[in-house]
Design a protein around this motif. Structure first.
Motif, PDB file in Angstrom:
ATOM      1  N   GLU A  54     -12.122  20.442  -7.067  1.00 41.95           N
ATOM      2  CA  GLU A  54     -12.783  20.258  -5.775  1.00 41.95           C
ATOM      3  C   GLU A  54     -14.256  20.642  -5.847  1.00 41.95           C
ATOM      4  O   GLU A  54     -15.109  19.980  -5.246  1.00 41.95           O
ATOM      5  CB  GLU A  54     -12.064  21.053  -4.685  1.00 41.95           C
ATOM      6  CG  GLU A  54     -10.679  20.520  -4.355  1.00 41.95           C
ATOM      7  CD  GLU A  54      -9.592  20.967  -5.346  1.00 41.95           C
ATOM      8  OE1 GLU A  54      -9.875  21.821  -6.229  1.00 41.95           O
ATOM      9  OE2 GLU A  54      -8.469  20.448  -5.261  1.00 41.95           O
ATOM     10  N   ASP A  55     -14.570  21.709  -6.610  1.00 39.93           N
ATOM     11  CA  ASP A  55     -15.963  22.108  -6.765  1.00 39.93           C
ATOM     12  C   ASP A  55     -16.754  21.084  -7.575  1.00 39.93           C
ATOM     13  O   ASP A  55     -17.924  20.812  -7.284  1.00 39.93           O
ATOM     14  CB  ASP A  55     -16.072  23.482  -7.410  1.00 39.93           C
ATOM     15  CG  ASP A  55     -15.641  24.605  -6.483  1.00 39.93           C
ATOM     16  OD1 ASP A  55     -15.633  24.404  -5.248  1.00 39.93           O
ATOM     17  OD2 ASP A  55     -15.301  25.688  -6.994  1.00 39.93           O
ATOM     18  N   LEU A  56     -16.127  20.510  -8.575  1.00 40.71           N
ATOM     19  CA  LEU A  56     -16.792  19.466  -9.355  1.00 40.71           C
ATOM     20  C   LEU A  56     -17.041  18.224  -8.493  1.00 40.71           C
ATOM     21  O   LEU A  56     -18.108  17.615  -8.574  1.00 40.71           O
ATOM     22  CB  LEU A  56     -15.969  19.111 -10.589  1.00 40.71           C
ATOM     23  CG  LEU A  56     -15.907  20.200 -11.661  1.00 40.71           C
ATOM     24  CD1 LEU A  56     -14.806  19.898 -12.668  1.00 40.71           C
ATOM     25  CD2 LEU A  56     -17.246  20.356 -12.358  1.00 40.71           C
ATOM     26  N   LEU A  57     -16.067  17.886  -7.666  1.00 42.34           N
ATOM     27  CA  LEU A  57     -16.240  16.763  -6.748  1.00 42.34           C
ATOM     28  C   LEU A  57     -17.371  17.044  -5.770  1.00 42.34           C
ATOM     29  O   LEU A  57     -18.224  16.178  -5.532  1.00 42.34           O
ATOM     30  CB  LEU A  57     -14.938  16.491  -5.995  1.00 42.34           C
ATOM     31  CG  LEU A  57     -15.000  15.429  -4.891  1.00 42.34           C
ATOM     32  CD1 LEU A  57     -15.446  14.077  -5.434  1.00 42.34           C
ATOM     33  CD2 LEU A  57     -13.645  15.324  -4.198  1.00 42.34           C
ATOM     34  N   THR A  58     -17.421  18.264  -5.238  1.00 41.95           N
ATOM     35  CA  THR A  58     -18.497  18.636  -4.320  1.00 41.95           C
ATOM     36  C   THR A  58     -19.854  18.547  -5.011  1.00 41.95           C
ATOM     37  O   THR A  58     -20.840  18.097  -4.412  1.00 41.95           O
ATOM     38  CB  THR A  58     -18.267  20.044  -3.756  1.00 41.95           C
ATOM     39  OG1 THR A  58     -17.030  20.047  -3.033  1.00 41.95           O
ATOM     40  CG2 THR A  58     -19.400  20.486  -2.846  1.00 41.95           C
ATOM     41  N   SER A  59     -19.904  18.936  -6.268  1.00 42.07           N
ATOM     42  CA  SER A  59     -21.147  18.851  -7.036  1.00 42.07           C
ATOM     43  C   SER A  59     -21.589  17.403  -7.189  1.00 42.07           C
ATOM     44  O   SER A  59     -22.775  17.076  -7.005  1.00 42.07           O
ATOM     45  CB  SER A  59     -20.933  19.491  -8.410  1.00 42.07           C
ATOM     46  OG  SER A  59     -22.100  19.477  -9.173  1.00 42.07           O
ATOM     47  N   ALA A  80      -5.555  16.237  -8.037  1.00 40.11           N
ATOM     48  CA  ALA A  80      -5.663  17.649  -7.649  1.00 40.11           C
ATOM     49  C   ALA A  80      -4.550  18.505  -8.243  1.00 40.11           C
ATOM     50  O   ALA A  80      -4.773  19.677  -8.556  1.00 40.11           O
ATOM     51  CB  ALA A  80      -5.673  17.781  -6.125  1.00 40.11           C
ATOM     52  N   ASP A  81      -3.380  17.913  -8.450  1.00 38.22           N
ATOM     53  CA  ASP A  81      -2.262  18.683  -8.999  1.00 38.22           C
ATOM     54  C   ASP A  81      -2.239  18.694 -10.533  1.00 38.22           C
ATOM     55  O   ASP A  81      -1.411  19.369 -11.135  1.00 38.22           O
ATOM     56  CB  ASP A  81      -0.937  18.138  -8.462  1.00 38.22           C
ATOM     57  CG  ASP A  81      -0.670  16.690  -8.853  1.00 38.22           C
ATOM     58  OD1 ASP A  81      -1.651  15.966  -9.181  1.00 38.22           O
ATOM     59  OD2 ASP A  81       0.496  16.286  -8.826  1.00 38.22           O
ATOM     60  N   ARG A  82      -3.155  17.947 -11.155  1.00 37.25           N
ATOM     61  CA  ARG A  82      -3.222  17.913 -12.627  1.00 37.25           C
ATOM     62  C   ARG A  82      -4.649  17.680 -13.106  1.00 37.25           C
ATOM     63  O   ARG A  82      -4.935  16.739 -13.852  1.00 37.25           O
ATOM     64  CB  ARG A  82      -2.270  16.882 -13.194  1.00 37.25           C
ATOM     65  CG  ARG A  82      -2.416  15.517 -12.593  1.00 37.25           C
ATOM     66  CD  ARG A  82      -1.222  14.634 -12.934  1.00 37.25           C
ATOM     67  NE  ARG A  82      -1.281  13.452 -12.107  1.00 37.25           N
ATOM     68  CZ  ARG A  82      -1.580  12.248 -12.546  1.00 37.25           C
ATOM     69  NH1 ARG A  82      -1.830  12.058 -13.809  1.00 37.25           N
ATOM     70  NH2 ARG A  82      -1.619  11.239 -11.721  1.00 37.25           N
ATOM     71  N   PRO A  83      -5.579  18.541 -12.703  1.00 36.59           N
ATOM     72  CA  PRO A  83      -7.000  18.333 -13.047  1.00 36.59           C
ATOM     73  C   PRO A  83      -7.324  18.497 -14.526  1.00 36.59           C
ATOM     74  O   PRO A  83      -8.359  18.029 -14.980  1.00 36.59           O
ATOM     75  CB  PRO A  83      -7.712  19.391 -12.218  1.00 36.59           C
ATOM     76  CG  PRO A  83      -6.701  20.473 -12.052  1.00 36.59           C
ATOM     77  CD  PRO A  83      -5.379  19.753 -11.932  1.00 36.59           C
TER      78      PRO A  83
END
Length: 173
Positions: free
Chosen positions: A112-117, A49-52
Motif C-alpha cells: 500500500e505504501d509503494l502504491l501511495t508512492s 494485497a494478500d501476496r505482495p
C-alpha cells in the motif's frame, strides 16, 4: 503544426525501445487518460494485497518490486519531461532497471505504501504536465543517448504503467 497537447508523438520523438510504451497509450489526450488510469491501477495492484511478495518465477521481481519500479520510473520520466520542458540542452543519463532494483529495498516496504508512492509521483507529474505550454510539450532533449519530446515522455509514462499492469495480470495472477 498540430497542437502538442492533443496529438500523439511521432516515432522520431522517442527511442525505438519506447515504442512499446507509447503504443500502449494511444489516446491523444494523455492527461485525461492518465487521470482515468488511476482507479484502474489501484484496483489491479491491490488484487495482490494478500501476496505482495509473490514472484511468477524465482529470478523475477516480486509484486512489491514491480510497483516500486513503477514509482521509480514515474519519477524518472517525469524528471526528464520537466528537464526538457525547461529547455535544458544537457543530455541525461540512462537508467539500468536491474541496477536500480539491486540498490532498492522495496521488499521492506508495504504494498500500500509503494502504491501511495507511485500515486504521489503520478499526481506530481500530472500537475507539472498540465501547467506546460504547448511549446514546452513539443520541446526535446536527449536521455540514454536518445531523443525524446516531452509529449512522448508523457505517453511513455502512461504506457509504462499499463505495460506493468499487463505483466501483473498475465504473469502474476
Amino acid at each position: 503544426m498540430t497542437d502538442s497537447l492533443s496529438s500523439r508523438p511521432q516515432p522520431g520523438e522517442y527511442a525505438p525501445f519506447f515504442a512499446r510504451y507509447v503504443d500502449l497509450a494511444p489516446e491523444d489526450d494523455v492527461l485525461s487518460a492518465m487521470h482515468g488510469q488511476a482507479p484502474i491501477s489501484e484496483r489491479e495492484i491491490l488484487k495482490f494485497a494478500d501476496r505482495p511478495d509473490h514472484r511468477y518465477a524465482p529470478s523475477k521481481w516480486s509484486v512489491k518490486q514491480v510497483v516500486g519500479h513503477m514509482a521509480d520510473t514515474e519519477r524518472l520520466f517525469g524528471f526528464r519531461a520537466l528537464w526538457f520542458a525547461r529547455a535544458d540542452a544537457s543530455p541525461l543519463p540512462g537508467m539500468e532497471q536491474d541496477d536500480w532494483m539491486a540498490a532498492s529495498d522495496f521488499e521492506a516496504i508495504g504494498l500500500e505504501d509503494l502504491l501511495t508512492s507511485f500515486q504521489a509521483a503520478r499526481t506530481s507529474n500530472l500537475l507539472m504536465l498540465s501547467q506546460l505550454t504547448p511549446d514546452a510539450w513539443a520541446r526535446r532533449g536527449v536521455a540514454s543517448g536518445n531523443p525524446f519530446s516531452v509529449r512522448a515522455l508523457a505517453h511513455a509514462l502512461l504506457g509504462h504503467e499499463r505495460a506493468h499492469l499487463q505483466i501483473l495480470s498475465e504473469r502474476y495472477a
